[in-house]
Design an enzyme around this catalytic site. Structure first.
Site, PDB file in Angstrom:
ATOM      1  N   HIS A   1       0.858  -1.475   0.072  1.00 44.84           N
ATOM      2  CA  HIS A   1       0.049  -0.014   0.207  1.00 44.84           C
ATOM      3  C   HIS A   1       0.730   1.334   0.044  1.00 44.84           C
ATOM      4  O   HIS A   1       0.574   2.360   0.857  1.00 44.84           O
ATOM      5  CB  HIS A   1      -1.113   0.269   1.080  1.00 44.84           C
ATOM      6  CG  HIS A   1      -2.181  -0.493   1.305  1.00 44.84           C
ATOM      7  ND1 HIS A   1      -2.717  -1.441   2.284  1.00 44.84           N
ATOM      8  CD2 HIS A   1      -2.441  -1.627   0.094  1.00 44.84           C
ATOM      9  CE1 HIS A   1      -3.703  -2.561   2.053  1.00 44.84           C
ATOM     10  NE2 HIS A   1      -3.206  -2.118   0.715  1.00 44.84           N
TER      11      HIS A   1
ATOM     12  N   HIS B   1      -8.486   0.474   3.863  1.00 40.87           N
ATOM     13  CA  HIS B   1      -7.761  -0.220   2.175  1.00 40.87           C
ATOM     14  C   HIS B   1      -7.792   1.153   1.071  1.00 40.87           C
ATOM     15  O   HIS B   1      -8.949   1.687   1.245  1.00 40.87           O
ATOM     16  CB  HIS B   1      -8.949  -1.370   1.663  1.00 40.87           C
ATOM     17  CG  HIS B   1      -8.149  -2.751   2.852  1.00 40.87           C
ATOM     18  ND1 HIS B   1      -7.658  -4.662   2.069  1.00 40.87           N
ATOM     19  CD2 HIS B   1      -8.921  -3.432   3.450  1.00 40.87           C
ATOM     20  CE1 HIS B   1      -7.959  -4.517   3.036  1.00 40.87           C
ATOM     21  NE2 HIS B   1      -8.294  -4.815   4.003  1.00 40.87           N
TER      22      HIS B   1
END
Length: 623
Positions: A560, A603
């Site tokens: 990420h 997320h």
């Protein structure tokens, strides 16, 4: 590990979507229908470099992942625009391991569909992966759809100066989404939604798959989290409420049944629009650099040099409007550096003439670290998944002495900030302190999610407890390694350079151990046998040194990466202004995860769809 997205333009193809079967017995028919969608004749997606020769485009977008797909589709809605989107990878929309969500484990190791950037950490070679091909990382991720807490987005505007707020960004997140409400059957399993938080007519299909795990073990797992650490059950992980645990939706095509058809940025934004005559997606091609106009004032992009192999032919494609970097937090800063935007020291070393002095390019990299714990037993989850139970745990859920912990963290902020500057990972100590203090307020005052617990089934054992620190204080950097778009970038996340990050990772592992014990399952990873690499149990669920060694030797990247072209004031190391425009230029923009100034408690995909939709509007307004 990539846990995030998928998308489909349901509204654009109603007759085909309605034809999709809902039972697994018709999976071959599903494949036939999808084949019709993905193989229809079109000149918009091509790998032929001749398609762009002798042409001028109003907009050139570098990268056809999440951001590039969104921006290209939105800009080409105006027939007066001509849009070229350039993608290094191929058209992967029909690849089996992309189409089917259950192939997630396979696609993340497929080198044809992943860029692997190998930083070194604790003497180990790790990889930060990113999607390669149309749709980018949305074509390879884990499909989960969650959003940050409201207070976190508000703080980006109030503390960092982005101008963002929950109220401003929520409509853009909803604009991207076509939410499919759960059936009564799925509601009985715990699937729920807050209608005020979701869009219903956007291109990205989001919902709960009919294959959702439904065994009693899932409910008991959720209850064990609440009863053990105190994380409350919440209705929806997308309405800005944290901390909390709940079932979470995915980007799986409604009605696809056991086929579990992935929805990606490519299927949502490219597929329904590829017949547009003013839009080209050029695959197998890299944007090497911007060629600049010779005029005075802010630097103006005149054309973009494209190549399909390092030593082969290049084409300089003129642009009359904007160039948009949308290649993600690893590749976008490298594209700017190769174009002469960055710090003089790096550019001089690469033999690149500096066009715009901008020291923040490639700095402030944030990346999350994951530990995977496992246990055997607990019963059959009953269903094919994917896993859909996620907990966002606060500092008070993890630490019994959070006031003392806060004092410890605040005492170390100055050292963390100075360390980042000294390592070339940040521009300004004061700017880093501003970010850290914003994090502290969010973590301790607002109880934002500090750790995610992804309740898996089947990995790394019968039961999985995958945990990561959502809000690291460590900062790293990304830079070009050669004066070439084909060089492998230098990526240094500086994992655990802020000691607090390791403390959080250890406490998260201890929390999973307690949850496993409440669940009545037998921990296998790391387990209790020190001779086999385990961490013996004890009064604090294992001593600090034992957990430290295990975490450092076993952690992985969550994949990420963010913040390497961050939106912030220029003096703070910002690269883009609040309109996504690169400082010191008149027509160069960045529209991807690299502009987000700090990590988020979620997320990435749903939030980034909203950011990309906002960027598209800002770029339109700049014309």
């Amino acid at each position: 590990m990539k846990l995030g997205t998928a998308i489909f333009a349901v509204g654009a193809l109603p007759s085909l979507i309605q034809a999709l079967p809902t039972s697994s017995s018709s999976s071959s028919h599903t494949g036939d229908v999808l084949n019709q969608i993905w193989t229809r004749a079109s000149s918009a997606v091509t790998s032929d470099l001749n398609a762009v020769k002798d042409k001028t485009f109003s907009h050139i977008v570098i990268g056809c992942g999440l951001a590039g797909s969104v921006v290209s589709a939105r800009l080409s809605e105006d027939s007066q625009n001509s849009v070229l989107c350039v993608e290094a990878g191929s058209d992967t929309r029909s690849a089996d391991n992309v189409v089917h969500a259950y192939s997630y484990g396979d696609v993340t190791s497929d080198e044809e569909k992943n860029f692997k950037y190998p930083p070194t950490a604790n003497g180990r070679e790790l990889s930060v992966s990113a999607g390669k091909g149309l749709g980018g990382s949305t074509s390879i991720n884990g499909l989960a759809v969650t959003r940050p807490p409201q207070s976190q987005i508000d703080a980006f505007g109030q503390d960092i100066g982005t101008g963002w707020s929950w109220e401003m960004l929520l409509p853009y997140m909803k604009k991207a989404e076509k939410f499919d409400p759960p059936s009564d059957d799925l509601k009985a399993l715990g699937a729920d939604w807050d209608p005020s938080a979701h869009g219903t007519d956007g291109p990205v299909a989001v919902g709960y798959p009919s294959t959702l795990y439904r065994g009693e073990i899932i409910n008991r797992y959720s209850e064990a989290i609440t009863n053990t650490v105190g994380t409350p059950h919440i209705q929806d992980s997308n309405n800005g409420v944290q901390p909390g645990v709940c079932r979470t939706p995915n980007t799986i095509l409604p009605g696809s049944g056991d086929a579990q058809t992935r929805v990606s940025a490519a299927t949502a934004y490219i597929t329904p629009n590829e017949a547009r005559k003013n839009l080209i997606f050029l695959t197998g091609t890299r944007g090497e650099r911007i060629n600049w106009d010779d005029g005075s004032g802010d630097a103006k992009a005149q054309s973009v040099r494209l190549r399909q192999d390092e030593d082969g032919e290049f084409v300089d494609v003129p642009v009359s409007g904007a160039v948009v970097a949308a290649s993600g937090a690893i590749a976008s800063p490298v594209f700017l550096q190769l174009s002469g935007i960055g710090s003089s020291g790096l550019l001089d070393d690469l033999g690149i003439t500096q066009k715009v002095p901008l020291d923040g390019v490639g700095k402030h990299l944030t990346e999350q670290t994951m530990s995977s714990l496992g246990a055997d037993g607990g019963g059959d989850p009953d269903g094919n998944g994917p896993s859909g139970l996620i907990a966002y745990m606060s500092v008070d859920n993890l630490f019994s002495n959070s006031s003392d912990v806060r004092e410890y963290v605040e005492d170390n902020l100055d050292a963390y900030a100075q360390s980042a500057v000294d390592a070339g990972a940040a521009v300004s100590k004061n700017a880093m302190l501003k970010q850290f203090k914003s994090h502290v307020a969010g973590i301790f005052d607002k109880q934002e999610g500090l750790v995610e617990l992804f309740a898996d089934n089947g990995y790394p054992s019968d039961r999985g407890g995958l945990v990561w620190n959502l809000l690291p204080f460590s900062r790293g950097s990304v830079s070009a390694s050669a004066n070439s778009a084909f060089g492998n970038p230098r990526v240094d996340p500086r994992y655990f350079s802020a000691s607090w990050d390791l403390d959080v990772q250890i406490e998260a592992a201890r929390a999973v151990r307690r949850i496993f014990q409440a669940l009545g399952v037998d921990e296998t990873v790391p387990g209790f046998d020190a001779g086999n690499g385990g961490v013996p149990d004890g009064p604090q669920n294992g001593d600090y040194q034992g957990w430290k060694e295990w975490v450092l030797n076993k952690f992985s990247s969550v994949a990420h990466p963010m913040s390497t072209c961050m939106m912030a004031p220029r003096e703070d190391g910002g690269v883009v202004d609040n309109d996504f425009k690169v400082y010191g230029t008149s027509n160069v923009f960045v529209a991807d995860a690299s502009v987000v100034p700090m990590a988020i408690s979620a997320h990435l995909q749903s939030f980034l769809y909203g950011v990309a939709e906002l960027a598209a509007d800002k770029i339109k307004d700049s014309a």
